[in-house]
Design a protein around this motif. Structure first.
Motif, PDB file in Angstrom:
ATOM      1  N   SER A  48       9.004   8.662   6.861  1.00  0.00           N
ATOM      2  CA  SER A  48       8.275   8.836   5.606  1.00  0.00           C
ATOM      3  C   SER A  48       7.415   7.625   5.297  1.00  0.00           C
ATOM      4  CB  SER A  48       9.260   9.089   4.463  1.00  0.00           C
ATOM      5  OG  SER A  48       8.601   9.114   3.213  1.00  0.00           O
ATOM      6  N   VAL A  49       7.976   6.422   5.495  1.00  0.00           N
ATOM      7  CA  VAL A  49       7.222   5.200   5.221  1.00  0.00           C
ATOM      8  C   VAL A  49       6.053   5.061   6.195  1.00  0.00           C
ATOM      9  CG1 VAL A  49       7.348   2.673   5.183  1.00  0.00           C
ATOM     10  CG2 VAL A  49       9.201   4.033   4.200  1.00  0.00           C
ATOM     11  N   VAL A  50       6.276   5.388   7.461  1.00  0.00           N
ATOM     12  CA  VAL A  50       5.195   5.342   8.448  1.00  0.00           C
ATOM     13  C   VAL A  50       4.062   6.273   8.040  1.00  0.00           C
ATOM     14  CG1 VAL A  50       4.566   5.991  10.808  1.00  0.00           C
ATOM     15  CG2 VAL A  50       6.603   4.612  10.405  1.00  0.00           C
ATOM     16  N   ALA A  51       4.416   7.491   7.635  1.00  0.00           N
ATOM     17  CA  ALA A  51       3.394   8.472   7.273  1.00  0.00           C
ATOM     18  C   ALA A  51       2.598   8.037   6.049  1.00  0.00           C
ATOM     19  CB  ALA A  51       4.045   9.831   7.022  1.00  0.00           C
TER      20      ALA A  51
ATOM     21  N   PRO B 139       0.835  -1.194   0.000  1.00  0.00           N
ATOM     22  CA  PRO B 139       0.000   0.000   0.000  1.00  0.00           C
ATOM     23  C   PRO B 139       0.873   1.249   0.000  1.00  0.00           C
ATOM     24  CG  PRO B 139       0.157  -0.862   2.222  1.00  0.00           C
ATOM     25  CD  PRO B 139       0.899  -1.835   1.333  1.00  0.00           C
ATOM     26  N   GLY B 140       0.268   2.373  -0.345  1.00  0.00           N
ATOM     27  CA  GLY B 140       1.016   3.622  -0.400  1.00  0.00           C
ATOM     28  C   GLY B 140       0.078   4.786  -0.565  1.00  0.00           C
ATOM     29  N   SER B 141       0.643   5.961  -0.768  1.00  0.00           N
ATOM     30  CA  SER B 141      -0.185   7.157  -0.883  1.00  0.00           C
ATOM     31  C   SER B 141       0.612   8.273  -1.531  1.00  0.00           C
ATOM     32  CB  SER B 141      -0.661   7.613   0.504  1.00  0.00           C
ATOM     33  OG  SER B 141       0.391   8.246   1.221  1.00  0.00           O
ATOM     34  N   ARG B 142      -0.045   9.396  -1.709  1.00  0.00           N
ATOM     35  CA  ARG B 142       0.589  10.575  -2.307  1.00  0.00           C
ATOM     36  C   ARG B 142       1.731  11.114  -1.444  1.00  0.00           C
ATOM     37  NH1 ARG B 142      -3.283  12.007   0.815  1.00  0.00           N
ATOM     38  NH2 ARG B 142      -3.148  13.919   2.045  1.00  0.00           N
ATOM     39  N   LEU B 143       1.799  10.684  -0.179  1.00  0.00           N
ATOM     40  CA  LEU B 143       2.869  11.148   0.709  1.00  0.00           C
ATOM     41  C   LEU B 143       4.176  10.413   0.458  1.00  0.00           C
ATOM     42  CD1 LEU B 143       0.950  11.617   4.090  1.00  0.00           C
ATOM     43  CD2 LEU B 143       1.248  13.214   2.189  1.00  0.00           C
ATOM     44  N   ASP B 144       4.161   9.418  -0.420  1.00  0.00           N
ATOM     45  CA  ASP B 144       5.406   8.758  -0.816  1.00  0.00           C
ATOM     46  C   ASP B 144       6.371   9.788  -1.397  1.00  0.00           C
ATOM     47  OD1 ASP B 144       4.861   5.378  -2.146  1.00  0.00           O
ATOM     48  OD2 ASP B 144       5.101   6.126  -0.113  1.00  0.00           O
ATOM     49  N   HIS B 145       7.526   9.932  -0.807  1.00  0.00           N
ATOM     50  CA  HIS B 145       8.577  10.746  -1.422  1.00  0.00           C
ATOM     51  C   HIS B 145       9.913  10.175  -0.970  1.00  0.00           C
ATOM     52  CE1 HIS B 145       8.221  12.654   2.542  1.00  0.00           C
ATOM     53  NE2 HIS B 145       9.416  13.163   2.362  1.00  0.00           N
ATOM     54  N   GLU B 146      10.855  10.210  -1.852  1.00  0.00           N
ATOM     55  CA  GLU B 146      12.127   9.546  -1.600  1.00  0.00           C
ATOM     56  C   GLU B 146      13.272  10.513  -1.289  1.00  0.00           C
ATOM     57  OE1 GLU B 146       9.623   6.946  -2.009  1.00  0.00           O
ATOM     58  OE2 GLU B 146       9.748   8.154  -3.800  1.00  0.00           O
TER      59      GLU B 146
END
Length: 491
Positions: free
Chosen positions: A398-401, A236-243
């Protein structure tokens, strides 16, 4: 023991007084009700009543939930932005409130709404509430509680909850949790500081109304004038994914846009969605932003969505880069070498979909309640290369969020993603004509390397980059090169 009994009795007495007072205020009117009438209805002496509440206004202005929400707000993990943390705190308190507490919240709000003196008292109380919320916001984002931006956000949060409570006061059928979630989503989309994180990065969340009426949410990072990449988040993921931080994206002169897929984050669900439908959402997003061509980068389960774009909207793409992407599961030996939990999940979604759906709901609930535990457990079962990435503090937060945001509305997005993964994709890899670059970790235990080899061998002209000793989270180790590759088609 005697002191405890006295304290408990005092709390019960105060609750009884408030309950009777609110009943009388609603029946007779706030101004018309006397303290003596309240004391008689609550079966206490006028003297005891005055010791607990010096005035009728004090009875109404006491809000037992305020302190609970503030404590829950403070207790949220540090990886969450202020709005997400406040939303989780509010949702937690409201969902755990007893029916009589929820009823009292609505009654109190209705009494305040109906009386000008009480509305003025609420405004007087407003400043103190903003001060308390600003302290928590400041601890989360860095600037002090008197900073204008911090106080603006704190004021917006307090005003928003006041408005929701007052507007729902006359309707017992209004779902306060749902109404709060919707209002906070609008705030998050419109107020840049709502998503400020600890290193002062400020990704902007926007909401796009698609032609079929659904809402699509997305964030933007980096240089607004740079080449565009539309990032496909994981599963799962979301728009908050950033690297990376904003500064890296800006230094590369890139604009990175990450949309929530249907059912994730703030994007509306699309029941029984198909993989081939996603590229049209991407086109509507690009058209709304006047972006003629763009690159695509994907993480893990976002790979099939990136490849769907490659197959179905080739004229709009520069290049596509997948990292840790699965291949279609209808080719021989597709699941060979996969970890048992992943194989079992794929088997369940195909053979026992109802049991699978229940399992996804349970897993989504675990993520929602204990996202940090979920990431830590993932770390324990990951190759050394992935553990090194996931234990980096900013990557972990970041992954938690993004995981928490992924399940904010339930398990539908996650469930649909896994169903789509195991269904026929609806296009042939052999028909792709866009430049595709397949990156994969040599020791990836989530998606075995042979799946990347299958993609590279089947997609015409695709190239394969194998990263020795690396695993599923390789994107973090090669981000600048991968991002540059995704926009190389412009040259």
């Amino acid at each position: 023991m005697r002191d405890l009994l006295e304290r408990t009795d005092g709390i019960q007495t105060k609750a009884a007084i408030r309950q009777e007072a609110l009943r009388l205020f609603l029946r007779n009117g706030f101004q018309e009700t006397t303290l003596e009438e309240i004391a008689q209805a609550a079966a206490v002496s006028p003297g005891d009543l005055l010791n607990l509440y010096p005035s009728k206004t004090a009875i109404v202005m006491q809000d037992d939930l305020d302190a609970l929400v503030l404590a829950a707000f403070k207790a949220q993990p540090p990886g969450f932005n202020p709005v997400a943390a406040f939303r989780n705190a509010l949702r937690s308190v409201l969902s755990e409130a007893a029916p009589e507490q929820s009823a009292m919240v609505r009654q109190r709000a209705l009494v305040i709404r109906n009386d000008a003196e009480l509305r003025a008292a609420l405004l007087t109380q407003f400043g103190g509430m903003v001060d308390r919320v600003a302290e928590v916001v400041a601890a989360r984002v860095g600037p002090g509680p008197t900073t204008l931006a911090v106080r603006d956000l704190a004021g917006a949060l307090v005003s928003l909850i006041m408005a929701i409570t007052l507007s729902a006061s006359g309707d017992s059928l209004v779902d306060l949790i749902k109404r709060s979630d919707e209002a906070l989503a609008q705030l998050e989309a419109s107020l840049p500081l709502a998503a400020v994180d600890l290193d002062d990065d400020r990704p902007e969340t926007h909401l796009l109304r698609l032609r079929d009426g659904r809402q699509l949410a997305y964030t933007e990072w980096g240089d607004q004038g740079g080449d565009t990449i539309i990032f496909q988040h994981g599963t799962p993921g979301s728009r908050l994914d950033h690297e990376a931080a904003q500064e890296l994206y800006r230094s590369l002169k890139l604009r990175v846009i990450t949309p929530d897929r249907p059912g994730y984050g703030l994007s509306d669900e699309k029941p029984r969605r198909q993989l081939v439908e996603w590229p049209s959402d991407v086109i509507e997003l690009a058209d709304s932003l006047h972006i003629p061509r763009f690159g695509v980068v994907s993480l893990s389960g976002g790979g099939l969505y990136a490849l769907a774009c490659a197959a179905l909207i080739p004229d709009r793409l520069l290049s596509v880069v997948t990292t840790g992407s699965p291949a279609p599961f209808d080719h021989p030996g597709a699941v060979a070498g996969m970890q048992f939990p992943h194989r079992a999940g794929l088997w369940l979604v195909e053979t026992l979909p109802l049991i699978f759906e229940g399992g996804v709901k349970l897993l989504s609930g675990l993520i929602e309640r204990h996202p940090a535990y979920f990431v830590d457990n993932l770390t324990d079962n990951s190759p050394v290369a992935d553990r090194q990435v996931l234990t980096t503090p900013w990557v972990r937060s970041s992954v938690v969020a993004t995981l928490l945001e992924a399940v904010r509305g339930g398990s539908e997005g996650y469930d649909d993603d896994l169903r789509v993964l195991t269904s026929p994709w609806g296009f042939r890899l052999e028909d792709i004509r866009v430049p595709v670059h397949v990156w994969h970790g040599e020791v990836d235990a989530v998606i075995p390397l042979h799946q990347a080899r299958y993609l590279a061998e089947t997609i015409p002209g695709a190239d394969l980059t194998i990263c020795p000793g690396e695993a599923h989270m390789l994107l973090w180790n090669h981000l600048p090169e991968i991002l540059a590759t995704a926009t190389a088609g412009r040259q």
